[in-house]
Design an enzyme around this catalytic site. Structure first.
Site, PDB file in Angstrom:
ATOM      1  N   ASP A   1       0.866  -1.173   0.000  1.00 53.61           N
ATOM      2  CA  ASP A   1       0.000   0.000   0.000  1.00 53.61           C
ATOM      3  C   ASP A   1       0.912   1.235   0.000  1.00 53.61           C
ATOM      4  O   ASP A   1       2.135   1.137   0.108  1.00 53.61           O
ATOM      5  CB  ASP A   1      -0.966  -0.013   1.190  1.00 53.61           C
ATOM      6  CG  ASP A   1      -2.203   0.853   0.892  1.00 53.61           C
ATOM      7  OD1 ASP A   1      -2.111   1.778   0.058  1.00 53.61           O
ATOM      8  OD2 ASP A   1      -3.267   0.622   1.497  1.00 53.61           O
TER       9      ASP A   1
HETATM   10  C1  NOJ Z   1      -4.096   3.837  -0.130  1.00 54.16           C
HETATM   11  C2  NOJ Z   1      -5.216   2.862   0.007  1.00 54.16           C
HETATM   12  O1  NOJ Z   1      -5.164   2.202   1.251  1.00 54.16           O
HETATM   13  C3  NOJ Z   1      -5.316   1.846  -1.109  1.00 54.16           C
HETATM   14  O2  NOJ Z   1      -6.568   1.221  -1.017  1.00 54.16           O
HETATM   15  C4  NOJ Z   1      -5.114   2.499  -2.439  1.00 54.16           C
HETATM   16  O3  NOJ Z   1      -5.303   1.584  -3.482  1.00 54.16           O
HETATM   17  C5  NOJ Z   1      -3.713   3.082  -2.499  1.00 54.16           C
HETATM   18  N1  NOJ Z   1      -3.516   4.042  -1.422  1.00 54.16           N
HETATM   19  C6  NOJ Z   1      -3.418   3.754  -3.829  1.00 54.16           C
HETATM   20  O4  NOJ Z   1      -4.139   4.900  -3.980  1.00 54.16           O
END
Ligand code: NOJ
Length: 734
Positions: free
Chosen positions: A261
């Protein structure tokens, strides 16, 4: 061109043999398309060593420019995978995932994500960070809106359907994109529902409840995974060997790649797990985390780790291979660029809007309909539509519309006006609703000068104005709930009450004594206890997407009969969370005479149960039968039930099958969903619905044995319209 597996391997080997270590590490790097102030700009990084992927960029022209640099100026000319959060639609917006799960119809997410893939791919995006398949049993957690709710069986069906929607049978197709199952694993069980907080889940809960939708995604061919942010049992998910090596790859045979993430590899230092950036890189690589999302930890640390002998080049190549393989399979080497005129042709396809409307209609859940107030007559002359989300395009489009998306949805007010061209439809916003603490996303959208908060006097005046408008109408449609910033990431809350002064507004309008219908636009279950007691008709619309208002009006005025069911229970209070139906019985079951209430200040019984939802018709369940009263371990039996539409109009019902293993090696939940089907019935029509129960449904991972087992025991089985179904039978496994 479609490559066979050996051809993909051959091409990947050829590429790897030409690449320097710096380039290999470059492929493990995902560049943030807008800067968080970390690392150099994308051009410089691409020229130096190429890039595995770029995210947070939503600009077709720019994709082509950056791709050109990768192909013509980076050392090995390897194309870039462009990634974005296309969560429930790109231009045409579909109901939020929790809403789609409420359809209890896997065709809904499959068709919706097929359209989303077509549009996003036409814009030049190859890869979406969807589906989010985290089980969420705590409605305080803001991200409950992004998943399919509390249940692993329903969640698995929705996960697989979304993967099929994005990837189809062949992800290499020009209208398909790579899916990404996230957040591996356990994110939905954060302490107190607080976003990002640590998660403690024993292995039996992980395997029986939290893993199944991820496994279903792998079985459906999901190309990629995303690791979660938080610590799982004190080990960050992005450095978690148990998750990524043992479970995902060794046990499930996953051959794709895992992205962290955002910044999560680097965050292992912040979280107090890794000593420094280099240590974080080492832990990520050792755990099998392929792609570092925008923390630049790998590009900062990995080469040095190889020089020091702490990592081998082979270990790096092992992680590079699936990324290159995805690029080869998707045909990026032959077709790296996107036609910049394609998107506008694609988004104007009328069928996209039709799928959006159909999905929204199927996702809404009728929670109450006293004395058949609904459907309303179209002969009404004057309707008041009232509430802070009644005319909000952003609220109905919902979560994740963050990367340059222009809201274009039909609001509930607009939908009702479309439906009643000859009536007078008046409107009052009522008092504004705002988060007490704004989110990062909100700041990004509203800029430096957000609208000042309404004063208490202004809010009171807004309530009075709304009551006046309601007083002049024949009937009132109240549209209450949450803004799009109130659920989603960084949008957890301690209370589940209607935010702001909405309940006061509702009470003031209800006191007029007119017929009042409540439409909820929101991203999580809400504690609407007062409304549930006093308002005759309540429709849960969730965040319905582009065609929101038209779908709501179709249902309110009887052109569509609602058939959605809740994928989560509605707690009476935020402090009752986590609350879910599949609990264990305990020594003092809620049904026993000597029942000790779990709390003395109010029973934690859901306001609306998991699986609940009404229709404009009624259904009867009869003739529950089990094909055999006994079966051997490994065998399968059939459960059948007759479902009859006993009302006057056609409608949909979702027969749901629940089991309970009465005793065994471990204690099992008092009910578990193990089958469902959404069916349509004409008035008077009866359909026989069959479900199979076999090892797949009856096996569980035992905490006692530390393995998958099937006990020889007796099972209860119920089939009915929700998780409180009473039609009961038994069978025995011998
Ligand atoms: C943070 C989020 O937790 C995740 O779900 C998302 O896909 C990524 N950033 C990318 O934006």
């Amino acid at each position: 061109m479609k490559y066979s597996k050996p051809e993909v391997e051959k091409k990947v080997n050829e590429l790897i043999s030409k690449m320097s270590l710096a380039e290999k590490v470059g492929q493990l790097n995902q560049i943030g398309g807008f800067s968080f102030g970390q690392g150099p700009g994308p051009e410089e990084q691409i020229r130096e060593r190429g890039a595995g992927s770029i995210l947070w960029l939503n600009d077709t022209k720019r994709f082509n420019e950056l791709q050109k640099i990768a192909i013509e100026e980076s050392p090995s000319g390897i194309p870039i995978l462009f990634a974005l959060d296309v969560i429930h639609g790109y231009r045409t917006i579909f109901p939020a995932p929790l809403a789609m799960a409420s359809s209890w119809d896997p065709d809904v997410p499959e068709k919706a994500q097929t359209v989303a893939a077509r549009e996003a791919r036409a814009a030049g995006i190859h890869w979406t960070f969807t589906p989010m398949v985290d089980i969420a049993r705590d409605a305080r957690w803001g991200r409950i809106v992004e998943g399919a709710g509390e249940d692993p069986y329903l969640g698995s069906a929705m996960a697989a359907a979304q993967v099929r929607g994005f990837q189809g049978d062949d992800v290499t197709g020009p209208e398909r994109m790579l899916a990404c199952a996230k957040h591996f694993a356990g994110y939905g069980a954060s302490d107190g529902g607080r976003d990002y907080d640590p998660v403690y889940l024993p292995e039996n809960l992980l395997r029986n409840v939290y893993f199944p939708p991820f496994k279903a995604a792998v079985d459906a061919g999901c190309a990629t995974f995303m690791s979660a942010y938080m610590d799982l049992n004190d080990v960050p998910a992005s450095g978690n060997q148990f998750l990524m090596r043992q479970v995902l790859r060794e046990e499930w045979g996953f051959e794709g790649f895992v992205v962290s993430d955002a910044h999560a590899v680097g965050s292992m230092v912040t979280q107090g797990h890794a000593r420094d950036t280099k240590d974080a890189a080492l832990r990520g690589i050792k755990a099998g985390l392929n792609l570092d999302m925008s923390s630049y930890t790998y590009t900062k640390g990995v080469e040095e780790l190889v020089d020091e002998g702490k990592l081998t080049v082979e270990e790096i190549e092992e992680l590079v291979r699936p990324i290159l393989a995805a690029k080869v399979k998707m045909g990026l080497f032959e077709t790296p660029y996107v036609d910049e005129d394609l998107l506008e042709q694609v988004v104007n396809r009328p069928d996209h809007r039709e799928v959006s409307l159909w999905s929204a209609q199927r996702s809404m859940v009728l929670l109450k309909n006293e004395k058949n107030l609904l459907p309303l007559s179209k002969d009404v002359k004057k309707v008041a539509v009232i509430g802070p989300v009644a005319d909000s395009k952003t609220a109905v489009e919902g979560t994740w519309m963050v990367f340059g998306h222009e809201p274009a949805a039909v609001t509930v007010l607009e939908g009702i006006r479309n439906k009643l061209p000859d009536a007078e439809v008046t409107y009052a916003e009522g008092p504004e609703i705002k988060r007490d603490i704004p989110s990062w996303f909100q700041a990004r959208r509203e800029g430096d000068n957000p609208k000042p908060r309404q004063t208490s006097e202004e809010a009171t005046a807004a309530i009075q104005e709304a009551v006046k408008i309601a007083g002049d109408a024949e009937l009132v449609v109240m549209v209450l709930g949450e803004t799009h910033f109130m659920s989603g990431e960084a949008a957890s809350r301690a209370s589940l009450d209607l935010p702001g002064r909405q309940e006061e507004l509702l009470q003031a309008v209800a006191a007029l004594g007119k017929p009042v219908v409540l439409v909820l636009v929101n991203g999580r279950p809400l504690s609407i206890n007062w409304a549930a007691e006093h308002i005759p008709a309540i429709l849960e619309a969730w965040q319905p997407g582009s065609e929101a208002g038209n779908a709501v009006a179709d249902i309110l005025f009887g052109d569509v009969n609602p058939g959605g069911k809740l994928p989560v229970c509605f707690p009476q209070k935020g402090s009752h969370a986590p609350l879910y139906y599949a609990r264990n019985l305990t020594h003092s079951p809620e049904s026993s005479e000597r029942y000790n209430p779990r709390y003395w200040d109010g029973l934690p019984v859901p306001l609306y149960a998991f699986g609940f939802g009404l229709s404009y018709t009624t259904f009867e369940f009869t003739n529950l039968s089990v094909s055999d009263s006994q079966m051997k371990v490994g065998e399968t039996l059939t459960v059948s039930v007759d479902v009859t539409n006993t009302g006057d109009v056609a409608g949909d019902e979702v027969p749901q099958l629940y089991i309970h293993q009465k005793w065994g090696t471990d204690t099992r939940p008092m009910r578990e969903l193990k089958g469902f089907q959404r069916i349509s019935l004409e008035p008077g029509e009866t359909k026989t619905v069959e479900f199979e129960l076999g090892p797949k449904e009856l096996t569980y991972w035992s905490a006692n044995v530390h393995d998958w087992i099937q006990d020889t025991v007796t099972f209860d089985v119920w089939v009915g319209a929700d998780s409180t179904a009473s039609l009961h039978a038994e069978f025995e496994v011998i």
